[in-house]
Write a protein that holds these residues in place. Structure first.
Motif, PDB file in Angstrom:
ATOM      1  N   LEU A   4       0.836  -1.192   0.000  1.00 41.99           N
ATOM      2  CA  LEU A   4       0.000   0.000   0.000  1.00 41.99           C
ATOM      3  C   LEU A   4       0.866   1.235   0.000  1.00 41.99           C
ATOM      4  N   LYS A   5       0.421   2.224  -0.715  1.00 36.84           N
ATOM      5  CA  LYS A   5       1.130   3.504  -0.723  1.00 36.84           C
ATOM      6  C   LYS A   5       0.744   4.291   0.529  1.00 36.84           C
ATOM      7  N   ASP A   6       1.542   5.274   0.869  1.00 30.30           N
ATOM      8  CA  ASP A   6       1.297   6.098   2.046  1.00 30.30           C
ATOM      9  C   ASP A   6      -0.114   6.686   2.004  1.00 30.30           C
ATOM     10  N   GLY A   7      -0.885   6.473   3.051  1.00 28.42           N
ATOM     11  CA  GLY A   7      -2.234   7.007   3.149  1.00 28.42           C
ATOM     12  C   GLY A   7      -3.302   6.148   2.490  1.00 28.42           C
ATOM     13  N   GLN A   8      -2.895   5.112   1.767  1.00 27.15           N
ATOM     14  CA  GLN A   8      -3.856   4.235   1.119  1.00 27.15           C
ATOM     15  C   GLN A   8      -4.500   3.324   2.156  1.00 27.15           C
ATOM     16  N   LYS A   9      -5.792   3.058   2.016  1.00 26.99           N
ATOM     17  CA  LYS A   9      -6.512   2.245   2.993  1.00 26.99           C
ATOM     18  C   LYS A   9      -6.748   0.833   2.462  1.00 26.99           C
ATOM     19  N   HIS A  10      -6.789  -0.087   3.403  1.00 29.10           N
ATOM     20  CA  HIS A  10      -6.974  -1.508   3.127  1.00 29.10           C
ATOM     21  C   HIS A  10      -8.439  -1.874   3.385  1.00 29.10           C
ATOM     22  N   PRO A  11      -9.084  -2.632   2.491  1.00 37.09           N
ATOM     23  CA  PRO A  11     -10.473  -3.047   2.764  1.00 37.09           C
ATOM     24  C   PRO A  11     -10.524  -4.065   3.909  1.00 37.09           C
ATOM     25  N   ILE A  12     -11.527  -3.908   4.774  1.00 34.50           N
ATOM     26  CA  ILE A  12     -11.705  -4.807   5.916  1.00 34.50           C
ATOM     27  C   ILE A  12     -13.178  -5.207   5.975  1.00 34.50           C
ATOM     28  N   SER A  13     -13.412  -6.496   6.142  1.00 29.95           N
ATOM     29  CA  SER A  13     -14.764  -7.013   6.322  1.00 29.95           C
ATOM     30  C   SER A  13     -14.778  -7.896   7.558  1.00 29.95           C
ATOM     31  N   PHE A  14     -15.706  -7.638   8.457  1.00 30.29           N
ATOM     32  CA  PHE A  14     -15.867  -8.468   9.643  1.00 30.29           C
ATOM     33  C   PHE A  14     -17.275  -8.284  10.178  1.00 30.29           C
ATOM     34  N   ASN A  17     -20.918  -6.991  16.311  1.00 31.83           N
ATOM     35  CA  ASN A  17     -22.169  -7.069  17.077  1.00 31.83           C
ATOM     36  C   ASN A  17     -23.312  -7.631  16.234  1.00 31.83           C
ATOM     37  N   GLY A  18     -22.993  -8.639  15.421  1.00 35.99           N
ATOM     38  CA  GLY A  18     -23.999  -9.320  14.621  1.00 35.99           C
ATOM     39  C   GLY A  18     -24.268  -8.713  13.258  1.00 35.99           C
ATOM     40  N   GLU A  19     -23.616  -7.607  12.933  1.00 32.79           N
ATOM     41  CA  GLU A  19     -23.839  -6.958  11.645  1.00 32.79           C
ATOM     42  C   GLU A  19     -22.544  -6.935  10.833  1.00 32.79           C
ATOM     43  N   GLU A  20     -22.682  -7.156   9.536  1.00 37.57           N
ATOM     44  CA  GLU A  20     -21.513  -7.143   8.657  1.00 37.57           C
ATOM     45  C   GLU A  20     -20.984  -5.722   8.495  1.00 37.57           C
ATOM     46  N   VAL A  21     -19.671  -5.592   8.554  1.00 38.70           N
ATOM     47  CA  VAL A  21     -19.003  -4.316   8.352  1.00 38.70           C
ATOM     48  C   VAL A  21     -18.064  -4.463   7.166  1.00 38.70           C
ATOM     49  N   ASP A  22     -18.190  -3.574   6.221  1.00 40.51           N
ATOM     50  CA  ASP A  22     -17.266  -3.477   5.102  1.00 40.51           C
ATOM     51  C   ASP A  22     -16.752  -2.053   5.110  1.00 40.51           C
ATOM     52  N   ALA A  23     -15.479  -1.887   5.376  1.00 36.12           N
ATOM     53  CA  ALA A  23     -14.917  -0.552   5.514  1.00 36.12           C
ATOM     54  C   ALA A  23     -13.461  -0.567   5.055  1.00 36.12           C
ATOM     55  N   TYR A  24     -12.813   0.566   5.222  1.00 38.51           N
ATOM     56  CA  TYR A  24     -11.410   0.711   4.842  1.00 38.51           C
ATOM     57  C   TYR A  24     -10.635   1.307   6.010  1.00 38.51           C
ATOM     58  N   ALA A  25      -9.410   0.839   6.187  1.00 34.59           N
ATOM     59  CA  ALA A  25      -8.558   1.361   7.261  1.00 34.59           C
ATOM     60  C   ALA A  25      -7.113   1.382   6.796  1.00 34.59           C
ATOM     61  N   GLU A  26      -6.376   2.354   7.276  1.00 31.03           N
ATOM     62  CA  GLU A  26      -4.939   2.353   7.027  1.00 31.03           C
ATOM     63  C   GLU A  26      -4.340   1.162   7.756  1.00 31.03           C
ATOM     64  N   PRO A  27      -3.283   0.579   7.229  1.00 29.96           N
ATOM     65  CA  PRO A  27      -2.687  -0.613   7.850  1.00 29.96           C
ATOM     66  C   PRO A  27      -2.276  -0.410   9.307  1.00 29.96           C
ATOM     67  N   ARG A  28      -1.968   0.801   9.701  1.00 30.76           N
ATOM     68  CA  ARG A  28      -1.496   1.071  11.068  1.00 30.76           C
ATOM     69  C   ARG A  28      -2.623   1.409  12.043  1.00 30.76           C
ATOM     70  N   THR A  29      -3.873   1.436  11.576  1.00 30.32           N
ATOM     71  CA  THR A  29      -4.998   1.812  12.429  1.00 30.32           C
ATOM     72  C   THR A  29      -5.286   0.724  13.457  1.00 30.32           C
ATOM     73  N   LEU A  30      -5.333   1.128  14.708  1.00 29.51           N
ATOM     74  CA  LEU A  30      -5.666   0.199  15.786  1.00 29.51           C
ATOM     75  C   LEU A  30      -7.148  -0.128  15.762  1.00 29.51           C
ATOM     76  N   LEU A  31      -7.496  -1.330  16.185  1.00 29.38           N
ATOM     77  CA  LEU A  31      -8.896  -1.731  16.215  1.00 29.38           C
ATOM     78  C   LEU A  31      -9.703  -0.789  17.101  1.00 29.38           C
ATOM     79  N   SER A  32      -9.157  -0.378  18.230  1.00 30.19           N
ATOM     80  CA  SER A  32      -9.876   0.537  19.127  1.00 30.19           C
ATOM     81  C   SER A  32     -10.220   1.843  18.419  1.00 30.19           C
ATOM     82  N   ASP A  33      -9.276   2.414  17.717  1.00 25.03           N
ATOM     83  CA  ASP A  33      -9.516   3.673  16.998  1.00 25.03           C
ATOM     84  C   ASP A  33     -10.494   3.464  15.850  1.00 25.03           C
ATOM     85  N   PHE A  34     -10.362   2.349  15.156  1.00 23.61           N
ATOM     86  CA  PHE A  34     -11.249   2.045  14.047  1.00 23.61           C
ATOM     87  C   PHE A  34     -12.687   1.910  14.542  1.00 23.61           C
TER      88      PHE A  34
END
Length: 167
Positions: A4-14, A17-34
């Motif tokens: 990934l280039k600087d500032g580029q976000k990675h797709p995340i699906s999980f 709380n029972g609902e599907e999440v499809d989002a993007y996060a920088e590789p260094r983003t902590l789960l708590s902050d996300f």
């Protein structure tokens, strides 16, 4: 491996709380902050940011995890539960939350989500716990307001050996 280039976000699906999440996060983003800033699950509190206090505890695949020590990208494909998952649709307390309320096991409430998520993991094991076992399980959670007697008493109400007779 994709770079990934600087500032580029990675797709995340999980599942959160029972609902599907499809989002993007920088590789260094902590789960708590996300969870707090990208998803809006603000019940996950962040205090020490070193995994010491337990305020940011969430359940990942049913296990208590310090979300300040986990990258958001590591949640890919996982089931994540936060404090928001404990109330039902009528905003009623679950049995652990009710026990905390009845035993005055919170004051400022900042640490409470971490305590409740840790205890939820224990509750789901289906077994009963001694006071010593509960204290050991909660030893990674810090409360600066209440002390621990009320918290342990509340936990024993739901998880202790004598709570079996109450069911």
């Amino acid at each position: 491996m994709r770079t990934l280039k600087d500032g580029q976000k990675h797709p995340i699906s999980f599942t959160l709380n029972g609902e599907e999440v499809d989002a993007y996060a920088e590789p260094r983003t902590l789960l708590s902050d996300f969870l707090r800033h990208e998803i809006g699950a603000s019940g996950t509190h962040v205090a020490c940011e070193h995994g010491v206090c337990g305020a940011c505890t969430v359940l990942v695949e049913g296990k208590a995890v310090r979300s300040c020590l986990m990258l958001a990208a590591q949640a890919e494909g996982a089931t994540v539960e936060t404090i928001e998952s404990l109330s039902n649709t009528d905003d009623e307390f679950d049995d652990l939350q009710a026990a905390f309320h009845e035993h005055f096991a919170l004051q400022c409430g900042f640490c409470t989500p971490g305590f409740l998520m840790t205890l939820t993991m224990l509750k789901r094991s289906g077994r009963r716990y001694s006071e010593a076992e509960i204290r050991d399980a909660l030893s990674g959670n810090i409360c600066r307001c209440t002390g621990y007697k009320e918290i342990v008493d509340a936990a024993l109400t739901v998880l202790g050996p004598d709570s079996l007779a109450a069911e």
